[in-house]
Design an enzyme around this catalytic site. Structure first.
Site, PDB file in Angstrom:
ATOM      1  N   HIS A 131     -15.030  16.664  46.343  1.00 22.39           N
ATOM      2  CA  HIS A 131     -14.751  15.445  46.789  1.00 22.39           C
ATOM      3  C   HIS A 131     -15.567  14.214  46.522  1.00 22.39           C
ATOM      4  CE1 HIS A 131     -13.266  12.922  50.639  1.00 22.39           C
ATOM      5  NE2 HIS A 131     -14.365  12.294  50.300  1.00 22.39           N
ATOM      6  N   GLU A 132     -16.730  14.214  46.142  1.00 23.04           N
ATOM      7  CA  GLU A 132     -17.405  13.302  45.791  1.00 23.04           C
ATOM      8  C   GLU A 132     -17.283  12.813  44.478  1.00 23.04           C
ATOM      9  OE1 GLU A 132     -18.876  11.136  48.084  1.00 23.04           O
ATOM     10  OE2 GLU A 132     -18.472  12.865  49.872  1.00 23.04           O
ATOM     11  N   HIS A 135     -14.219  10.690  44.098  1.00 24.69           N
ATOM     12  CA  HIS A 135     -14.595   9.386  44.400  1.00 24.69           C
ATOM     13  C   HIS A 135     -15.084   8.494  43.255  1.00 24.69           C
ATOM     14  CE1 HIS A 135     -13.532   8.672  48.789  1.00 24.69           C
ATOM     15  NE2 HIS A 135     -14.322   9.648  49.057  1.00 24.69           N
ATOM     16  N   GLU A 200     -10.007   8.224  51.266  1.00 27.27           N
ATOM     17  CA  GLU A 200     -10.580   9.465  51.579  1.00 27.27           C
ATOM     18  C   GLU A 200      -9.423  10.566  51.043  1.00 27.27           C
ATOM     19  OE1 GLU A 200     -13.653  10.541  52.458  1.00 27.27           O
ATOM     20  OE2 GLU A 200     -14.013   8.290  51.953  1.00 27.27           O
TER      21      GLU A 200
END
Length: 323
Positions: A131-132, A135, A200
């Site tokens: 997930h990071e 980003h 998100e």
């Protein structure tokens, strides 16, 4: 609606709001001055934000010697994402959480709380790291800097309006001017929050594709939400402006998916990931199988006598598996 299209529309709305407010309150001159000052301020923050945020949360850098399994996992997932290996940091914080920072993929960093490493199995840790990395790949730091720039400019225009009484040349109704000056910054903040929530959702989707396991990330989000409610993140409470950077809102008492929340409701994110899991089928296992450790981490608050699968040896501090 596609996350990128939603972000584009929200940025357009923020820009239109800035232009409208600037024209009504400060005229063209005041609008351009406020925009220039706000952009300069946020450009400075963007250029130095990674170091500032990591310092705020007392993050400690780790490499393949200090955290071999975590480093190997992140390197494999970064390869899956087509990214260079980011710098890795550990935050000695009981609340399970993580965030990414950096002005570009080449200057990126991923910081992970020890509470996350203590409580999660490898497939969930992989989901959070992915997930990071999403980003970073989506350049969300740049997007949020743009929105912060516009929001700051709108707020500055409102202050100009209060200080100089608005644009008298246009003979604006004073009551209407006051309403604009009060409501415009709130509107800008709402749009900024909406952009953050949109990013998100997009990072969840991309992160699930990077790890190949949407269910791992879904389970991680559920565990993270539970941990947020039971463990206070003191550094985040002291620096609430950094809350939007974390995978889960680190602040206490913000459980609703309201206008002023920087994160969507966790159950909404989990539902979206479950739907994506149905579309993707069984986990591919890419980026996960090689990370299964031989032994588990000690429970949170343990003595840290054994290094565990994420670190080669306990670091300098005395508490927890990381020291």
């Amino acid at each position: 609606m596609n996350g990128y299209l939603r972000t584009t529309l929200l940025l357009a709305a923020m820009t239109a709001l800035f232009v409208a407010v600037g024209g009504v309150i400060g005229g063209r001159g005041g609008m351009m001055v406020a925009f220039g000052v706000a952009c300069a301020t946020n450009l400075f923050a963007w250029w130095n934000s990674d170091r500032m945020v990591l310092r705020m949360h007392n993050a400690q850098p780790v490499g393949p010697q200090e955290a071999p399994e975590l480093y190997r996992m992140t390197a494999r997932l970064a390869q899956n994402a087509g990214l260079p290996m980011p710098a890795l940091y550990i935050i000695h914080e009981d609340q399970p959480n993580a965030f990414a920072t950096g002005r570009s993929p080449e200057k990126a960093a991923v910081a992970v709380n020890t509470g996350l490493l203590n409580r999660m199995p490898p497939d969930e840790v992989a989901g959070v790291i992915a997930h990071e990395l999403a980003h970073i790949r989506n350049r969300d730091t740049l997007i949020m800097t743009m929105t912060a720039c516009l929001a700051g400019a709108i707020g500055m225009l409102a202050q100009f309006g209060f200080l100089f009484g608005g644009n008298r040349e246009r003979g604006m109704n004073p009551i209407a001017a006051i309403l604009v000056m009060l409501l415009a910054p709130i509107g800008a903040m709402i749009v900024q929050m909406a952009i953050s929530r949109s990013r998100e959702y997009e990072a969840d989707r991309a992160g699930a594709e990077i790890s190949g396991n949407p269910l791992g990330l879904a389970n991680a989000l559920t565990r993270l939400e539970q941990g947020r409610l039971t463990h206070v993140n003191q550094a985040a409470e002291a620096n609430p402006a950094t809350a939007h950077m974390f995978i889960i809102n680190p602040l206490a008492g913000l459980r609703m998916d309201g206008l002023f929340s920087t994160h969507p409701k966790t159950e909404n994110r989990v539902a979206a990931l479950m739907e994506l899991a149905g579309q993707m089928g069984p986990p591919r296992g890419r980026g996960q199988a090689s990370f299964i450790p031989q032994t588990g981490l000690p429970p949170a608050g343990g003595t840290g006598a054994a290094p565990g699968p994420w670190g080669a040896a306990p670091p300098r501090r005395q508490r927890g598996p990381w020291g």
